[in-house]
Design an enzyme around this catalytic site. Structure first.
Site, PDB file in Angstrom:
ATOM      1  N   ARG A  40      -7.086  -4.675  12.715  1.00 16.34           N
ATOM      2  CA  ARG A  40      -5.964  -4.244  11.895  1.00 16.34           C
ATOM      3  C   ARG A  40      -4.612  -4.406  12.583  1.00 16.34           C
ATOM      4  NH1 ARG A  40      -5.791   1.718   9.665  1.00 16.34           N
ATOM      5  NH2 ARG A  40      -7.919   1.175   9.134  1.00 16.34           N
ATOM      6  N   HIS A  86     -10.652  -8.894   1.952  1.00 19.12           N
ATOM      7  CA  HIS A  86      -9.962  -7.734   2.560  1.00 19.12           C
ATOM      8  C   HIS A  86     -10.151  -6.493   1.679  1.00 19.12           C
ATOM      9  CE1 HIS A  86      -7.115  -6.367   5.607  1.00 19.12           C
ATOM     10  NE2 HIS A  86      -6.401  -5.764   4.668  1.00 19.12           N
ATOM     11  N   TYR A 130       5.129  -9.934 -11.335  1.00 24.80           N
ATOM     12  CA  TYR A 130       6.342 -10.701 -11.654  1.00 24.80           C
ATOM     13  C   TYR A 130       6.621 -11.814 -10.649  1.00 24.80           C
ATOM     14  CZ  TYR A 130       7.286  -6.639 -14.592  1.00 24.80           C
ATOM     15  OH  TYR A 130       7.195  -5.647 -15.502  1.00 24.80           O
TER      16      TYR A 130
END
Length: 750
Positions: A40, A86, A130
């Site tokens: 991570r 993931h 968007y």
């Protein structure tokens, strides 16, 4: 059998297992810590990516979002990454994707974004439904060769698919784009650098494996932030940071003075430090303005459009722009420190703090591994193709026989293999051959391809056999990257500059941070301090706590330093702006500085570095000290006069004139030249007057030519001329004579 209504019998056991809590916690915490460090928070030194970024790149490649292809919705990319690779929140994946597209966060963005991807003011990107994205050229460099067995793959979290362990990384991404992350018990913080400089350093390292970091710094001068700015660290401190892998860089905003006509001017900030949100920065400066912490600044305006343009308006045209900016650098994020902690996963396995050389070396070693693996992969492909081409040639030489066998035999494949000693692959290829490939020309083309592949095979075998050839190939690859992102390209030219921080007087800068206002400093007998606004003319109106009264009061400015001298021979320095306000009775001095309980204030006054002070104790020991040497920088104060109980410091007066008059409690007065008193930085001093019993009452420096004057209780002034003082003039440390007629009963000069 129908549905059971009763639960199954558990056989009387409750299946509870006792667990050692300490051991269980250790195991679980270690597993968590390892997962955070490895999967991570820390980047891999080879491709400079953390797992989430690597998975985003891999997913975009699978979606064929190349720089020359169309864009895809970010929601599509995030869905792909989350569903296949993931298993974490979509927002965290989208945040990582957005950052890869921000040209003010990434020196070399890996994602080409279309739509609102946030801005330097700290505004968020639009929702992922968007926005659209595809890869940049840098990303394709990172992925170059991934289909050619360049890197290892591992199963994904649900073992349905595979993902790369590391990317081939033809671009020096770790240092070029930087990285930061907090793991468990360790963190990483790497600033972005200039890719062309990194490539130059890597090329030098290929030629000289034992080159020191100092030599590599001829190429990599320091970080190169996407937001520009100026680094004001010395070369020595940057070198130390690069050698140890730990340190930091002071980054200042870039500014220039703009003439507004008629002698007025303003300062325009065009670049701010990396990682600073512009809106927050301006908000903070505005707050300081309101709190009157920036007395040299009148106003701040944000006139930014595409570029940054923050206008600072000075209070007046006489303000020194350098001092104004220094005060802002001290108080705001116009100067910030970017930490360096090159804690990365070395060889993808071990967390380690590496030097600049270590990071470049590991990247080059990785590039060599990738080169060898890609070469072996290509060699395998060539060998398979040569085998098929050899089969084709046999078929052409015996084309009529091949056709006959295919037409007449039940098992043509076996017959052909037996007839011409073909391999299974060759026979299968011949059987799958199209009829149109039977043209005459085809044989010529097959021979040409066969010869070409044979030559390439020889080249690859020579490459695999020679270290020197491998490194020269890597050199060629690194040079390609360097040319692509060279200083002459828009993306490649250096943005961050280097400079020495200008030297300014620290007192000037301190003054620049304090609003200059008149105050009256009031000290009470019991040691309470306060600063009343304005210069008060009448001190009789001042009120005190019961049993307390006025000791002394004097006028000052908020920018002044107030020196307090105590009976213990210590000086304390307090900024007049830090004194408690005039409401109430102020605060005891012991709250403001660390003063011993058995000490009292002798006097307090405004600091004037040009003066000299005469210090004297009750036992009439004394010396002269330059006032600039008594300033204390800490709450503990500065011990200047050494006194041992029961003796204590009694007087502190500015040195004026050429003689000193001193009076003891025995009302004997002595006059002698000031030149007999030594000048010291610290000490006990010398004997000023001799007493049988009692001690010093008062002293006064004066000019002998103009005479010695004093005031009596009725405020009448008496002056004794040089001739009249003749009998009191003597040598230092003598006893003196009884005071002249008319001397005040109090024994003080008034």
């Amino acid at each position: 059998m129908g549905k059971r209504l009763l639960p199954p019998d558990n056989g009387g056991g409750d299946h509870i297992e006792p667990v050692d809590l300490k051991k269980a916690l250790e195991e679980r915490y270690l597993a968590y810590a390892l997962s955070t460090i490895m999967h991570r928070a820390l980047p891999d030194v080879r491709d400079g990516l953390k797992p989430v970024h690597r998975r985003i790149m891999h997913a975009m490649r699978l979606l064929r979002l190349n720089p020359d292809q169309g864009f895809a919705k970010c929601a599509r990319i995030v869905g792909e990454v989350m569903g296949k690779f993931h298993p974490h929140g979509d927002q965290s994946i989208y945040d990582a994707l957005v950052r890869l597209a921000q040209d003010f966060s990434m020196r070399y963005p890996l994602v080409d974004g279309q739509g609102n991807f946030g801005n330097i003011d700290g505004d968020n990107a639009a929702a992922m439904r968007y926005t659209e994205a595809r890869m940049t050229d840098v990303a394709t460099d990172l992925l170059a060769g991934i289909t050619e067995d360049a890197v290892d793959y591992r199963p994904t979290y649900n073992e349905e698919d595979e993902e790369p362990v590391v990317l081939p990384g033809a671009f020096p991404n770790l240092l070029a784009n930087g990285s930061s992350g907090i793991a468990v018990g360790m963190a990483t913080s790497i600033p972005p650098h200039n890719a062309a400089e990194l490539c130059d350093a890597a090329l030098h390292l290929i030629e000289h494996r034992d080159a020191p970091v100092a030599k590599l710094m001829d190429f990599v001068q320091g970080p190169d932030f996407p937001t520009g700015g100026i680094i004001v660290d010395s070369r020595a401190s940057i070198l130390e940071a690069y050698e140890t892998g730990r340190g930091g860089f002071r980054v200042r905003s870039k500014w220039n003075q703009e003439d507004q006509g008629r002698g007025t001017w303003s300062i325009v900030v065009t670049e701010i430090p990396y990682g600073v949100q512009k809106a927050r920065l301006i908000e903070k400066i505005a707050e300081l303005l309101m709190a009157r912490k920036l007395p040299l600044l009148e106003d701040i305006r944000d006139e930014s459009a595409e570029d940054i343009r923050v206008v600072l308006v000075p209070k007046s045209r006489s303000v020194d722009p350098g001092i104004l900016m220094e005060s802002l650098f001290k108080l705001t994020e116009l100067e910030s420190r970017f930490p360096l902690n090159m804690n990365v996963l070395s060889r993808g396995k071990v967390p380690n703090v590496l030097s600049l050389k270590g990071v470049l070396q590991e990247w080059l070693d990785h590039r060599r591994d990738v080169l060898i693996r890609r070469s072996k992969f290509r060699l395998g492909e060539i060998e398979r193709r040569l085998e098929i081409l050899a089969g084709y040639l046999i078929a052409y030489l015996n084309i009529d026989e091949v056709i006959r066998i295919i037409r007449e035999e039940d098992e043509p494949k076996q017959v052909m293999m037996a007839r011409w000693s073909l391999t299974d692959t060759q026979a299968e290829a011949i059987l799958n051959m199209r009829l149109r490939a039977l043209r005459k020309l085809e044989e010529f083309e097959i021979r040409k391809e066969f010869d070409g592949l044979t030559a390439e095979k020889k080249q690859i075998e020579a490459l695999l056999a020679s270290d020197a050839k491998q490194w020269s190939t890597i050199k060629w690859e690194v040079t390609q990257v360097r040319d692509k992102f060279g200083p002459e390209t828009e993306l490649g030219k250096r943005r961050t500059q280097f400079a020495d921080a200008p030297e300014h007087d620290l007192t000037d800068i301190a003054h620049a941070m304090i609003e200059r206002e008149p105050v009256t400093v009031v000290v009470s007998e019991k040691g309470w301090l306060r600063a009343m606004k304005g210069h008060l003319a009448d001190f009789s109106t001042l009120t005190f706590k019961e049993g307390d009264s006025l000791k002394l009061a004097f006028h000052a400015q908020t920018t002044d330093k107030v020196l307090v001298f105590t009976t213990g021979g210590k000086f304390y320095t307090i900024g007049a702006d830090r004194l408690p306000g005039g409401r109430g009775h102020g605060e005891p001095i012991r709250i403001i500085v660390d003063m011993d309980n058995d000490q009292d204030i002798v006097t307090a006054f405004v600091h004037d570095p040009k003066r000299k002070l005469l210090l004297a104790s009750f036992d009439a020991n004394g010396f002269i000290v330059p006032e600039e040497e008594v300033v204390a920088n800490t709450r503990k104060g500065k011990q200047v006069m050494n006194v041992k109980a029961p003796d204590e410091a009694k007087r502190c007066v500015p040195v004026t004139g050429d003689h000193l008059a001193i009076v003891g409690e025995n009302r004997k007065m002595l006059v002698f030249a000031l030149s007999e008193i030594p000048e010291m930085g610290r000490g006990k001093g010398v004997r000023l007057q001799k007493y049988k019993d009692g001690g010093l009452l008062d002293l006064k420096p004066f000019t002998l030519e103009t005479g010695l004057s004093w005031q009596d209780s009725a405020d009448r002034t008496f002056t004794r001329s040089r001739e009249e003082l003749a009998e009191w003039i003597g040598a230092r440390a003598s006893a003196g004579r009884m005071v002249p007629k008319g001397f005040p009963r109090t024994g003080k000069f008034g």
